[in-house]
Design a protein around this motif. Structure first.
Motif, PDB file in Angstrom:
ATOM      1  N   VAL A 142      36.618  30.264  33.334  1.00  0.00           N
ATOM      2  CA  VAL A 142      35.774  29.223  32.765  1.00  0.00           C
ATOM      3  C   VAL A 142      34.321  29.518  33.116  1.00  0.00           C
ATOM      4  O   VAL A 142      34.011  29.978  34.224  1.00  0.00           O
ATOM      5  CB  VAL A 142      36.181  27.835  33.294  1.00  0.00           C
ATOM      6  N   THR A 143      33.434  29.242  32.153  1.00  0.00           N
ATOM      7  CA  THR A 143      32.003  29.379  32.427  1.00  0.00           C
ATOM      8  C   THR A 143      31.501  28.147  33.174  1.00  0.00           C
ATOM      9  O   THR A 143      32.190  27.134  33.287  1.00  0.00           O
ATOM     10  CB  THR A 143      31.221  29.533  31.114  1.00  0.00           C
ATOM     11  N   THR A 144      30.285  28.237  33.666  1.00  0.00           N
ATOM     12  CA  THR A 144      29.693  27.083  34.357  1.00  0.00           C
ATOM     13  C   THR A 144      29.471  25.908  33.412  1.00  0.00           C
ATOM     14  O   THR A 144      29.275  24.773  33.859  1.00  0.00           O
ATOM     15  CB  THR A 144      28.350  27.489  34.985  1.00  0.00           C
ATOM     16  N   ASP A 145      29.527  26.170  32.105  1.00  0.00           N
ATOM     17  CA  ASP A 145      29.399  25.101  31.111  1.00  0.00           C
ATOM     18  C   ASP A 145      30.737  24.471  30.772  1.00  0.00           C
ATOM     19  O   ASP A 145      30.797  23.575  29.929  1.00  0.00           O
ATOM     20  CB  ASP A 145      28.753  25.640  29.830  1.00  0.00           C
ATOM     21  N   GLY A 146      31.831  24.970  31.389  1.00  0.00           N
ATOM     22  CA  GLY A 146      33.133  24.384  31.145  1.00  0.00           C
ATOM     23  C   GLY A 146      33.859  24.925  29.932  1.00  0.00           C
ATOM     24  O   GLY A 146      34.782  24.280  29.428  1.00  0.00           O
ATOM     25  N   GLU A 147      33.483  26.130  29.461  1.00  0.00           N
ATOM     26  CA  GLU A 147      34.139  26.742  28.315  1.00  0.00           C
ATOM     27  C   GLU A 147      35.014  27.901  28.780  1.00  0.00           C
ATOM     28  O   GLU A 147      34.631  28.667  29.674  1.00  0.00           O
ATOM     29  CB  GLU A 147      33.108  27.253  27.307  1.00  0.00           C
ATOM     30  N   ALA A 148      36.207  28.004  28.183  1.00  0.00           N
ATOM     31  CA  ALA A 148      37.094  29.114  28.517  1.00  0.00           C
ATOM     32  C   ALA A 148      36.460  30.433  28.076  1.00  0.00           C
ATOM     33  O   ALA A 148      35.821  30.511  27.025  1.00  0.00           O
ATOM     34  CB  ALA A 148      38.450  28.927  27.849  1.00  0.00           C
ATOM     35  N   THR A 149      36.649  31.466  28.866  1.00  0.00           N
ATOM     36  CA  THR A 149      36.027  32.748  28.567  1.00  0.00           C
ATOM     37  C   THR A 149      36.886  33.873  29.115  1.00  0.00           C
ATOM     38  O   THR A 149      37.943  33.642  29.725  1.00  0.00           O
ATOM     39  CB  THR A 149      34.618  32.810  29.180  1.00  0.00           C
ATOM     40  N   GLU A 150      36.438  35.110  28.903  1.00  0.00           N
ATOM     41  CA  GLU A 150      37.131  36.283  29.416  1.00  0.00           C
ATOM     42  C   GLU A 150      36.686  36.561  30.847  1.00  0.00           C
ATOM     43  O   GLU A 150      35.585  36.170  31.256  1.00  0.00           O
ATOM     44  CB  GLU A 150      36.838  37.499  28.539  1.00  0.00           C
ATOM     45  N   PRO A 151      37.522  37.256  31.620  1.00  0.00           N
ATOM     46  CA  PRO A 151      37.091  37.622  32.979  1.00  0.00           C
ATOM     47  C   PRO A 151      35.955  38.630  32.943  1.00  0.00           C
ATOM     48  O   PRO A 151      35.732  39.289  31.920  1.00  0.00           O
ATOM     49  CB  PRO A 151      38.365  38.219  33.593  1.00  0.00           C
ATOM     50  N   PRO A 152      35.216  38.775  34.025  1.00  0.00           N
ATOM     51  CA  PRO A 152      34.134  39.771  34.063  1.00  0.00           C
ATOM     52  C   PRO A 152      34.668  41.170  33.795  1.00  0.00           C
ATOM     53  O   PRO A 152      35.841  41.476  34.028  1.00  0.00           O
ATOM     54  CB  PRO A 152      33.591  39.640  35.495  1.00  0.00           C
ATOM     55  N   LEU A 153      33.795  42.014  33.294  1.00  0.00           N
ATOM     56  CA  LEU A 153      34.176  43.387  32.987  1.00  0.00           C
ATOM     57  C   LEU A 153      34.647  44.099  34.253  1.00  0.00           C
ATOM     58  O   LEU A 153      34.002  44.023  35.300  1.00  0.00           O
ATOM     59  CB  LEU A 153      32.993  44.148  32.387  1.00  0.00           C
ATOM     60  N   THR A 154      35.762  44.780  34.135  1.00  0.00           N
ATOM     61  CA  THR A 154      36.265  45.558  35.260  1.00  0.00           C
ATOM     62  C   THR A 154      35.542  46.898  35.338  1.00  0.00           C
ATOM     63  O   THR A 154      34.825  47.295  34.408  1.00  0.00           O
ATOM     64  CB  THR A 154      37.774  45.791  35.129  1.00  0.00           C
ATOM     65  N   ARG A 155      35.758  47.614  36.422  1.00  0.00           N
ATOM     66  CA  ARG A 155      35.128  48.922  36.575  1.00  0.00           C
ATOM     67  C   ARG A 155      35.614  49.894  35.504  1.00  0.00           C
ATOM     68  O   ARG A 155      34.818  50.671  34.952  1.00  0.00           O
ATOM     69  CB  ARG A 155      35.442  49.484  37.968  1.00  0.00           C
ATOM     70  N   ALA A 156      36.906  49.840  35.187  1.00  0.00           N
ATOM     71  CA  ALA A 156      37.443  50.725  34.149  1.00  0.00           C
ATOM     72  C   ALA A 156      36.829  50.403  32.789  1.00  0.00           C
ATOM     73  O   ALA A 156      36.518  51.315  32.007  1.00  0.00           O
ATOM     74  CB  ALA A 156      38.966  50.604  34.089  1.00  0.00           C
ATOM     75  N   GLU A 157      36.643  49.130  32.496  1.00  0.00           N
ATOM     76  CA  GLU A 157      36.037  48.751  31.222  1.00  0.00           C
ATOM     77  C   GLU A 157      34.585  49.193  31.150  1.00  0.00           C
ATOM     78  O   GLU A 157      34.121  49.672  30.106  1.00  0.00           O
ATOM     79  CB  GLU A 157      36.138  47.234  31.031  1.00  0.00           C
ATOM     80  N   ARG A 158      33.876  49.045  32.249  1.00  0.00           N
ATOM     81  CA  ARG A 158      32.482  49.483  32.258  1.00  0.00           C
ATOM     82  C   ARG A 158      32.385  50.989  32.051  1.00  0.00           C
ATOM     83  O   ARG A 158      31.516  51.471  31.311  1.00  0.00           O
ATOM     84  CB  ARG A 158      31.812  49.071  33.575  1.00  0.00           C
ATOM     85  N   ARG A 159      33.279  51.726  32.699  1.00  0.00           N
ATOM     86  CA  ARG A 159      33.254  53.175  32.565  1.00  0.00           C
ATOM     87  C   ARG A 159      33.607  53.606  31.147  1.00  0.00           C
ATOM     88  O   ARG A 159      32.940  54.473  30.562  1.00  0.00           O
ATOM     89  CB  ARG A 159      34.238  53.800  33.562  1.00  0.00           C
ATOM     90  N   SER A 160      34.650  53.009  30.573  1.00  0.00           N
ATOM     91  CA  SER A 160      35.083  53.416  29.234  1.00  0.00           C
ATOM     92  C   SER A 160      34.026  53.076  28.187  1.00  0.00           C
ATOM     93  O   SER A 160      33.778  53.865  27.262  1.00  0.00           O
ATOM     94  CB  SER A 160      36.401  52.737  28.888  1.00  0.00           C
ATOM     95  N   ARG A 161      33.374  51.922  28.312  1.00  0.00           N
ATOM     96  CA  ARG A 161      32.338  51.570  27.347  1.00  0.00           C
ATOM     97  C   ARG A 161      31.117  52.476  27.476  1.00  0.00           C
ATOM     98  O   ARG A 161      30.505  52.855  26.468  1.00  0.00           O
ATOM     99  CB  ARG A 161      31.932  50.108  27.541  1.00  0.00           C
TER     100      ARG A 161
END
Length: 211
Positions: A142-161
């Motif tokens: 959840v964001t600080t605004d109370g909206e559902a969201t995705e988890p933060p980018l993982t290290r593998a996701e950062r590397r692949s992108r």
């Protein structure tokens, strides 16, 4: 002896016959070779050299910039969203067959209720697995605004992108070089055609004039 046929001699210019041209090792000028042919060859080599030199540099630079960008994005996400437990306020759909691969991958938006860090109760819609009944607990971000969201980018996701952007940059340099070479070949070809038309206009009267 009279009447004797002399042995055949090798034709002029043959390795065994008398020389009738430049000495061995001397490069002859090809009268059919045009300056545009030389230009086309050298332009191709120049483009190849530029691509081989620039592409690795661009790839490394873009990879580092993209990695830095996604590192900052992940850091910001970690500060502005958090994971908590929520409960379904309604039953989730049961469309996929139980136990199927589709059931493992499918997600449906369902309203859930959760408690914020400040102790307030909030509701939002989150993607959950099919078949969950009302009141089932689920873990959501959840964001600080109370909206559902995705988890933060993982290290593998950062590397692949980052690698994806680097690959696109290197490919872009190669495609740009290929396009530049193609344009050069097109310009040279049009010039050759124009030269041929001009030469034929000068020569054709000699072929078509009455004898």
């Amino acid at each position: 002896m009279a009447g004797t046929v002399p042995p055949a001699q090798p034709p002029p210019g043959h390795p065994l016959g008398p020389p009738d041209g430049p000495a061995p090792g001397h490069r002859r000028h090809n009268p059919l070779r045009r300056r545009t042919d030389v230009l086309r060859v050298w332009s191709g080599l120049a483009v190849l050299l530029v691509v081989l030199t620039v592409a690795p540099v661009v790839t490394v630079v873009v990879s580092r910039l993209a990695h830095r960008h996604y590192e900052d994005t992940a850091r910001h996400q970690s500060l502005t969203r958090y994971e908590t437990t929520a409960t379904l306020t309604e039953d989730a759909p049961r469309h996929p067959e139980p136990g199927s691969d589709e059931e493992e991958l499918a997600r449906y938006p369902v309203e859930v209720r959760f408690t914020t860090h400040e102790g307030r109760t909030g509701t939002t819609r989150a993607e959950v697995r099919p078949g969950l009944s009302e009141g089932s607990p689920v873990r959501i971000w959840v964001t600080t605004d109370g909206e559902a969201t995705e988890p933060p980018l993982t290290r593998a996701e950062r590397r692949s992108r980052s690698m994806g952007w680097a690959l696109l940059a290197g490919t872009g340099v190669a495609l740009t070089g290929a396009a530049a070479h193609g344009v050069t070949r097109l310009v040279v070809r049009r010039r050759n055609l124009a030269d041929w038309d001009r030469a034929w206009a000068e020569t054709s009267p000699r072929w078509t004039a009455p004898g």
